[in-house]
Design an enzyme around this catalytic site. Structure first.
Site, mmCIF file in Angstrom:
data_model
loop_
_atom_site.group_PDB
_atom_site.id
_atom_site.type_symbol
_atom_site.label_atom_id
_atom_site.label_comp_id
_atom_site.label_asym_id
_atom_site.label_seq_id
_atom_site.Cartn_x
_atom_site.Cartn_y
_atom_site.Cartn_z
ATOM 1 N N ASN A 17 26.930 40.091 -8.992
ATOM 2 C CA ASN A 17 26.409 38.802 -9.467
ATOM 3 C C ASN A 17 25.309 39.101 -10.484
ATOM 4 O O ASN A 17 24.201 39.464 -10.101
ATOM 5 C CB ASN A 17 25.858 38.004 -8.267
ATOM 6 C CG ASN A 17 25.173 36.717 -8.704
ATOM 7 O OD1 ASN A 17 25.293 36.292 -9.855
ATOM 8 N ND2 ASN A 17 24.438 36.104 -7.786
ATOM 9 N N TRP A 18 25.647 38.943 -11.740
ATOM 10 C CA TRP A 18 24.694 39.342 -12.796
ATOM 11 C C TRP A 18 23.577 38.334 -13.008
ATOM 12 O O TRP A 18 22.628 38.610 -13.718
ATOM 13 C CB TRP A 18 25.431 39.547 -14.115
ATOM 14 C CG TRP A 18 26.369 40.717 -14.114
ATOM 15 C CD1 TRP A 18 26.619 41.589 -13.082
ATOM 16 C CD2 TRP A 18 27.186 41.155 -15.203
ATOM 17 N NE1 TRP A 18 27.536 42.535 -13.471
ATOM 18 C CE2 TRP A 18 27.898 42.290 -14.766
ATOM 19 C CE3 TRP A 18 27.384 40.686 -16.507
ATOM 20 C CZ2 TRP A 18 28.793 42.969 -15.599
ATOM 21 C CZ3 TRP A 18 28.281 41.363 -17.341
ATOM 22 C CH2 TRP A 18 28.968 42.492 -16.877
ATOM 23 N N LYS A 19 23.720 37.143 -12.463
ATOM 24 C CA LYS A 19 22.719 36.096 -12.663
ATOM 25 C C LYS A 19 22.469 35.928 -14.172
ATOM 26 O O LYS A 19 23.404 36.076 -14.951
ATOM 27 C CB LYS A 19 21.453 36.420 -11.877
ATOM 28 C CG LYS A 19 21.780 36.758 -10.410
ATOM 29 C CD LYS A 19 20.590 36.896 -9.522
ATOM 30 C CE LYS A 19 21.063 37.203 -8.106
ATOM 31 N NZ LYS A 19 19.978 37.258 -7.138
ATOM 32 N N HIS A 39 25.034 29.441 -4.200
ATOM 33 C CA HIS A 39 24.059 30.538 -4.180
ATOM 34 C C HIS A 39 22.674 29.979 -3.858
ATOM 35 O O HIS A 39 22.329 28.873 -4.291
ATOM 36 C CB HIS A 39 24.047 31.262 -5.531
ATOM 37 C CG HIS A 39 23.267 32.540 -5.455
ATOM 38 N ND1 HIS A 39 21.895 32.556 -5.565
ATOM 39 C CD2 HIS A 39 23.656 33.817 -5.238
ATOM 40 C CE1 HIS A 39 21.478 33.813 -5.412
ATOM 41 N NE2 HIS A 39 22.523 34.594 -5.218
ATOM 42 N N GLU A 94 19.867 30.541 -5.007
ATOM 43 C CA GLU A 94 19.045 30.168 -6.168
ATOM 44 C C GLU A 94 19.437 28.786 -6.689
ATOM 45 O O GLU A 94 18.594 28.034 -7.165
ATOM 46 C CB GLU A 94 19.164 31.254 -7.256
ATOM 47 C CG GLU A 94 18.382 32.504 -6.856
ATOM 48 C CD GLU A 94 18.953 33.807 -7.368
ATOM 49 O OE1 GLU A 94 19.762 33.792 -8.316
ATOM 50 O OE2 GLU A 94 18.580 34.867 -6.804
ATOM 51 N N GLU A 108 24.160 35.643 2.680
ATOM 52 C CA GLU A 108 23.017 36.151 1.922
ATOM 53 C C GLU A 108 21.715 35.604 2.513
ATOM 54 O O GLU A 108 21.293 34.486 2.173
ATOM 55 C CB GLU A 108 23.119 35.722 0.463
ATOM 56 C CG GLU A 108 24.365 36.234 -0.228
ATOM 57 C CD GLU A 108 24.175 36.377 -1.740
ATOM 58 O OE1 GLU A 108 24.532 37.423 -2.269
ATOM 59 O OE2 GLU A 108 23.651 35.442 -2.368
ATOM 60 N N GLY A 168 16.847 39.927 -3.790
ATOM 61 C CA GLY A 168 15.951 40.352 -4.865
ATOM 62 C C GLY A 168 14.588 40.817 -4.376
ATOM 63 O O GLY A 168 13.670 41.015 -5.164
ATOM 64 N N SER A 172 19.769 42.591 -1.637
ATOM 65 C CA SER A 172 19.261 43.954 -1.845
ATOM 66 C C SER A 172 20.243 45.035 -1.380
ATOM 67 O O SER A 172 19.845 46.080 -0.883
ATOM 68 C CB SER A 172 17.900 44.144 -1.164
ATOM 69 O OG SER A 172 16.962 43.222 -1.715
ATOM 70 N N GLY A 215 23.383 41.739 -6.513
ATOM 71 C CA GLY A 215 22.650 41.284 -7.694
ATOM 72 C C GLY A 215 22.099 42.468 -8.460
ATOM 73 O O GLY A 215 22.806 43.119 -9.231
ATOM 74 N N GLY A 216 20.819 42.747 -8.235
ATOM 75 C CA GLY A 216 20.097 43.761 -9.011
ATOM 76 C C GLY A 216 20.854 45.067 -9.220
ATOM 77 O O GLY A 216 20.976 45.554 -10.352
#
Ligand code: PGA
Length: 260
Positions: A9-11, A97, A99, A169, A175, A215, A236-237
């Protein structure tokens, strides 16, 4: 047998050039991956979906959107419909998600509408659920998961369980560098699968891939994926770095070879 899914998930990261270069690198570094029951997915921003599709052509890596509109079409400025995604042969879309729930006040009902739109267009929803730190500390994790599942699946019918993916999640792990322990994650995943069994029956519950997100990185991926009910990751990251993402794909392959 369930599929193992490694999804990035590149956001709101990577522009057009970076997307094309990164996708070309992944395509070449993963070109010899043959494993059945492995799905590799990247989720760039809407506007870069065609760039990613183009750069990944001929590879087994699939592309996901990060969201979709709950509406079919019309006067909804800034929205992107499931039909538009389908017309680009986008196979997946993340919905719900945390966010989006936090910054755009998305409710379970809205997520349900999005899931319905995607299923109508044969796009696989990657449906995110998870508790906040305050909810976990108050001992409410299972109640929160249950109400998210009930709300997001309200009125939804499934055929096989392969047409939808769940991502668990925990919000406090996203993150933050704080990963759920493999026990905490497995417990939540088992709870989710059990809920699915009650709602959709044993076969659909057994078929559905449930990903962990929060994470996840090469250092903890193997232990998480070795858990009975963890079928991969929504990352993500660490998915923004080719070395890390490729390493986690290989972790997925080795989990499959050990009979996952
Ligand atoms: P993270 O994000 O891996 O950076 O914690 C996961 C996600 O939000 O899907």
């Amino acid at each position: 047998m369930r599929d193992i899914i490694i999804a990035g998930n590149w956001k709101m990261n990577k522009d057009a050039l970076q997307t094309a270069e990164f996708c070309r690198e992944l395509k070449s570094r993963l070109s010899d991956v043959k494993a059945e029951h492995l799905r590799v997915i990247v989720a760039p921003a809407f506007v870069l979906l065609p760039v990613a599709k183009g750069a990944l052509e001929g590879s087994r890596i699939e592309v996901s959107a990060q969201d979709v509109s709950s509406q079919a079409q019309g006067a909804f400025t800034g929205e992107v419909s499931a039909q538009m995604l389908a017309s680009l042969q986008v196979a997946y879309a993340i919905v719900g998600h945390s966010e989006r729930r936090q910054y755009h006040a998305e409710s379970n009902e809205l997520v349900r509408d999005k899931v319905q739109m995607l299923l109508q267009h044969q796009i696989t929803p990657i449906m995110c659920i998870g508790e906040t730190l305050a909810e976990r500390e108050a001992g409410e994790t299972e109640a929160v998961l249950e109400s998210q599942l009930a709300g997001c699946f309200d009125g939804i019918e499934l055929q096989t369980g392969k047409e939808l993916v769940i991502a668990y999640e925990p919000v406090w792990a996203i993150g933050t560098g704080k990963t759920a322990t493999s026990d905490q994650a497995q417990q939540a995943h088992a709870f989710i699968r059990n809920w699915l069994r009650g709602r959709f029956g044993a076969e659909i519950a057994a078929n559905m891939s449930i990903l962990y997100g929060g994470s996840m990185k090469p250092e903890n991926c193997e232990e998480l994926i070795s858990q009975a009910d963890i079928d991969g990751g929504l990352i993500g990251g660490a998915s923004l770095k080719a070395d890390d993402f490729v390493a986690m794909v290989h972790t997925g392959i080795s989990a499959l070879s050990k009979g996952k």
